[in-house]
Design a protein around this motif. Structure first.
Motif: not given
Length: 241
Positions: A78-80, A210, A212
């Protein structure tokens, strides 16, 4: 005897205080639907145990399940994504402060299905009490109202800005996760956000969001378009962490 009466009186006052009533009303209105995603270990146990038949798999079946989960976890990283200079809306209505912890508590964002004004509305929640260390359960979160962490855990504290609701809703629907990180105390709404007395103003909590998700382009395109359409969008910073 006098000391006992004083204790009883104090307890009665605490239960009937305005702050306690506000927390009780919000608790009844918003039952926390935020549930933690099962951990990898839980997913393995669920996959290896058939609840209906109560039959445990053979060693070969067990190894196949574990291998498949290992393969998936290695591929779907997963990208943040980070949205800075944002706010949590509606403190003047909820009147619940997030706990002041170090590092900052990540406040889960989830869909609000009963909002008649905005079908894409999302709420920001304080995590359930059992996610915090027992040592801080009696930490004061609001000295003025006499609220402790154990009083407000599992309750919502506000909404995401209207301009972000549609994109956040799509990300959540596509199995993404979003958290708010409070970066300041509640304050009257400030530029570029609407004035406190204007529609959409009131009192806000400065924050970062944030996000994800496994698909970089999907999220970046959604958020960039949302920021273009928002009057405040040029002041919000989007970056891939």
């Amino acid at each position: 005897m006098r000391s006992k009466k004083k204790r009883r009186l104090t307890v009665t006052q605490k239960r009937t205080s305005p702050a306690a009533k506000v927390a009780e009303v919000i608790t009844k209105k918003y039952k926390s639907r935020y549930l933690k995603s099962p951990s990898k270990g839980q997913r393995v146990r669920r996959a290896l145990y058939d609840v209906k038949t109560k039959k445990r798999p053979t060693p070969k079946e067990r190894s196949e399940v574990v291998d498949s989960l290992r393969d998936v976890s290695s591929v779907t990283v997963r990208k943040h994504f980070l949205l800075e200079n944002c706010v949590i809306k509606g403190y003047h209505k909820f009147q619940i402060r997030p706990p002041d912890t170090d590092p900052h508590t990540m406040l889960p964002v989830d869909r609000e299905y009963t909002n008649t004004h905005d079908p894409n509305a999302c709420l920001i929640w304080i995590p359930p009490l059992d996610t915090f260390s027992r040592e801080i359960h009696e930490t004061v979160t609001d000295a003025k109202r006499g609220l402790l962490l154990q009083d407000v855990a599992g309750l919502p504290i506000g909404h995401i800005p209207l301009g972000l609701s549609s994109s956040f809703r799509k990300i959540l629907d596509e199995k993404g996760d979003i958290f708010a990180e409070a970066t300041g105390d509640p304050t009257p709404s400030f530029p570029p956000w609407p004035a406190p007395t204007d529609c959409g103003g009131g009192t806000v909590i400065p924050c970062n969001y944030h996000i994800y998700h496994i698909h970089k382009d999907f999220v970046m395109n959604l958020l960039r378009q949302a920021l273009i359409n928002m009057p405040e969008g040029e002041f919000i910073r989007l970056q891939l962490v």
